[in-house]
Scaffold this motif. Structure first.
Motif, PDB file in Angstrom:
ATOM      1  N   GLU A   1       0.826  -1.207   0.000  1.00 48.36           N
ATOM      2  CA  GLU A   1       0.000   0.000   0.000  1.00 48.36           C
ATOM      3  C   GLU A   1       0.858   1.254   0.000  1.00 48.36           C
ATOM      4  N   LYS A   2       1.931   1.231   0.770  1.00 46.24           N
ATOM      5  CA  LYS A   2       2.790   2.418   0.881  1.00 46.24           C
ATOM      6  C   LYS A   2       3.602   2.665  -0.388  1.00 46.24           C
ATOM      7  N   MET A   3       4.154   1.596  -0.952  1.00 44.55           N
ATOM      8  CA  MET A   3       5.118   1.747  -2.038  1.00 44.55           C
ATOM      9  C   MET A   3       4.526   1.509  -3.423  1.00 44.55           C
ATOM     10  N   GLY A   4       3.330   0.949  -3.494  1.00 45.56           N
ATOM     11  CA  GLY A   4       2.692   0.726  -4.791  1.00 45.56           C
ATOM     12  C   GLY A   4       3.094  -0.596  -5.419  1.00 45.56           C
ATOM     13  N   SER A   5       2.588  -0.824  -6.603  1.00 45.40           N
ATOM     14  CA  SER A   5       2.738  -2.121  -7.270  1.00 45.40           C
ATOM     15  C   SER A   5       4.188  -2.454  -7.624  1.00 45.40           C
ATOM     16  N   ASP A   6       5.032  -1.426  -7.794  1.00 51.30           N
ATOM     17  CA  ASP A   6       6.424  -1.703  -8.148  1.00 51.30           C
ATOM     18  C   ASP A   6       7.174  -2.444  -7.047  1.00 51.30           C
ATOM     19  N   ALA A   7       6.646  -2.390  -5.829  1.00 53.08           N
ATOM     20  CA  ALA A   7       7.314  -3.081  -4.725  1.00 53.08           C
ATOM     21  C   ALA A   7       7.324  -4.587  -4.932  1.00 53.08           C
TER      22      ALA A   7
END
Length: 447
Positions: free
Chosen positions: A141-147
Motif C-alpha cells: 500500500e505504501k510503495m505501490g505495485s512496483d514493490a
C-alpha cells in the motif's frame, strides 16, 4: 535452503581469521551476557525498560550525501533509540565485507541491498528478517505495485525505499551547439548518431558507468524471458546480438566511446569526466546528482539535461527501462534489536529519508513529502538543470520499469563472455553461443 559457493568462500575466510568476532558473541547470541544485554535493549524499544538502544545501519552512500543528516534527525528526536551509520562501498568487495560482518556476528542491525540478487542470497543464508512478523505497515500500500518486484519467495525481507532512475545525462550546452534536441523516445542507433555529432577531436561522445552498462540486455530479457519456451537460455536473443554489435561499433569503428578494456584498466572516473565537460553524454543513475550538485569538487559551467536510456531498435512495443524501486533495506535476522530497527525503518521509509534526495534518492512511500525531497534533490542548483527533462525522467510513470533480478552467477558468466568480445578475443557468434551454453549449464545445476 542450500547455501551457494559464495557463502562457502566467506566461511573459509572467517575460519582463517579465527572467527574472532563470532567468538566474542557480539550480536550473534553466542554469549549469554551479550544476549541478555540485547534482550534488555530490545525491550527498551517498546518502552518497557530504561537505557538506550544503539543500532548499526550499513549503507553504500557516503555519509555526507544524505545518510548522516537522516541519522542526525532521527537521533535528535529519539534519544531512546540511537542509530550509527556504517559505510560500505557498493561493489563486490564492499558487499563481501557486509556479508562477512553479518556471518561473524559483528554489529549489523539494518543494511541496504542494491540488487535483488544480493538480497536473495542473504535471504537464502538466513541473514534477512521476514518482515511479515510485523503487521503495522503495509509495504504494498505504501510503495505501490512496483514493490512486488522485491518480493523473495512471495515475502518481503526488506522495504524498497527509493524511486530509482537510470538515464543518459546530457551536456545541454553541447547539444544546443550541435543543433540537437533533448531526446525522449530514442534508440541506441540514434544515440550512436548523437555520439558522432557530439564527438570533438579525439575525445569521446559517450561514456558509461559500469553499473548500468548491461541494462539494455535486461530491458529486453526481463520482458522476453531469460529462458525460452523449451527452458533453454535466451542469452543469445537477436536483440542481445544487436546491443553487442552496436556498442562494439561505437568502440572500434566510430571511436565515440572508450573500448571496454581501456575503461576497465584505467578505472575511468566517468562522473568527473562528464562534469568537467570533456564528454557530453553519460549513462548513469540518479546518484550522479550528489556529484553534479557539488560545485566545490566538480565545478561546471553547463546545464545538464536528461533522457531515458535508449531502447534497442526492434523493442518499441515491449520497451521497459530499469528503475522502479530500490534501496531495499533489510533487518539482520540475527539482530537482537529487531523491534527498534523496525521502528527506525518505518520512519525512514515514510519520509525520514528525505535528505537522501540530495544524492538523487527520492522517497517511494506515498506518505513521504515529495516537495521536501525535490527541494533536497535540487538545492540551490535548480538553475543548472533542464527541469523539463529532469521531471520527465524522474517522475514519468508512463514508461514501465523493471528491477534487475538475474542471479549474480548469471550476471557474472555473461559479463565474462561479452568482455571477451569487446576485448577482441572472441567473435560475436562465439560470444552468444558461450553465454547461452554457460547459462544452460547453470540452469541444469540449479533445477
Amino acid at each position: 535452503m542450500k547455501k551457494k559457493s559464495w557463502l562457502a568462500g566467506i566461511t573459509s575466510l572467517v575460519l582463517l581469521t579465527g572467527l574472532l568476532a563470532g567468538c566474542s558473541g557480539n550480536g550473534n547470541g553466542n554469549s549469554n551476557s551479550s544476549a541478555s544485554n540485547n534482550e534488555s535493549a530490545g525491550k527498551n524499544a517498546s518502552g518497557s525498560s530504561k537505557g538506550t538502544v544503539t543500532l548499526k545501519m550499513w549503507g553504500g552512500v557516503p555519509p555526507e550525501s544524505g545518510p548522516q543528516e537522516v541519522i542526525d534527525n532521527w537521533n535528535k528526536a529519539h534519544p531512546e533509540i540511537q542509530v550509527e551509520y556504517v559505510r560500505f562501498v557498493n561493489d563486490d568487495d564492499g558487499n563481501l565485507k557486509l556479508d562477512t560482518a553479518m556471518i561473524t556476528g559483528q554489529d549489523v542491525d539494518l543494511y541496504v541491498n542494491y540488487t535483488v540478487s544480493h538480497a536473495a542470497k542473504r535471504v537464502e543464508s538466513n541473514l534477512a528478517l521476514d518482515l511479515s512478523k510485523f503487521t503495522d505497515y503495509n509495504i504494498d500500500e505504501k510503495m505501490g505495485s512496483d514493490a512486488e518486484g522485491w518480493k523473495i519467495d512471495g515475502k518481503y525481507y526488506g522495504v524498497p525505499t527509493t524511486k530509482s532512475a537510470f538515464f543518459i545525462a546530457l551536456n545541454k550546452d553541447a547539444l544546443d551547439a550541435a543543433g540537437l534536441p533533448v531526446p525522449k523516445d530514442w534508440t541506441w542507433d540514434e544515440l550512436r548518431e548523437y555520439a558522432k555529432k557530439l564527438k570533438v577531436g579525439d575525445k569521446y561522445g559517450f561514456i558509461q558507468n559500469m553499473e548500468p552498462f548491461v541494462d539494455p540486455i535486461d530491458s529486453v530479457l526481463s520482458q522476453e524471458g531469460y529462458t525460452k519456451a523449451d527452458g533453454t537460455s535466451n542469452l543469445n536473443h537477436p536483440l542481445v546480438r544487436e546491443w553487442l554489435e552496436t556498442l562494439n561499433g561505437m568502440m572500434q569503428e566510430d571511436k565515440t566511446t572508450p573500448p571496454l578494456g581501456e575503461q576497465l584498466t584505467s578505472k575511468m572516473p566517468v562522473e568527473q569526466v562528464f562534469l568537467s565537460g570533456e564528454v557530453p553524454m553519460l549513462n548513469i543513475g540518479a546518484w550522479l546528482l550528489r556529484s553534479s550538485n557539488n560545485f566545490t569538487d566538480f565545478p561546471r559551467d553547463f546545464k545538464i539535461a536528461f533522457a531515458q536510456v535508449p531502447r534497442l531498435a526492434d523493442s518499441a512495443d515491449q520497451y521497459v527501462t530499469r528503475g522502479g524501486l530500490g534501496d531495499y533495506i533489510s533487518i539482520n535476522a540475527n539482530s537482537k534489536k529487531q523491534e527498534a530497527a523496525w521502528e527506525f525503518l518505518k520512519w525512514y521509509s515514510d519520509g525520514g529519508m528525505a535528505p537522501m534526495a540530495a544524492g538523487g534518492r527520492l522517497p517511494a512511500s506515498k506518505d513521504a513529502n515529495q516537495d521536501d525531497a525535490l527541494n533536497s534533490l535540487l538545492g540551490d542548483k535548480r538553475d543548472t538543470y533542464d527541469l523539463d527533462s529532469l521531471m520527465y525522467v524522474m517522475f514519468d510513470d508512463k514508461t514501465p520499469t523493471y528491477v534487475r533480478s538475474l542471479p549474480q552467477e548469471v550476471m557474472d558468466l555473461r559479463s565474462q563472455e561479452y568482455e571477451k568480445y569487446f576485448l577482441g578475443s572472441q567473435s560475436l557468434d562465439q560470444t552468444l553461443d558461450a553465454m547461452a551454453a554457460r547459462h544452460d549449464s547453470y540452469l541444469k545445476q540449479n533445477k
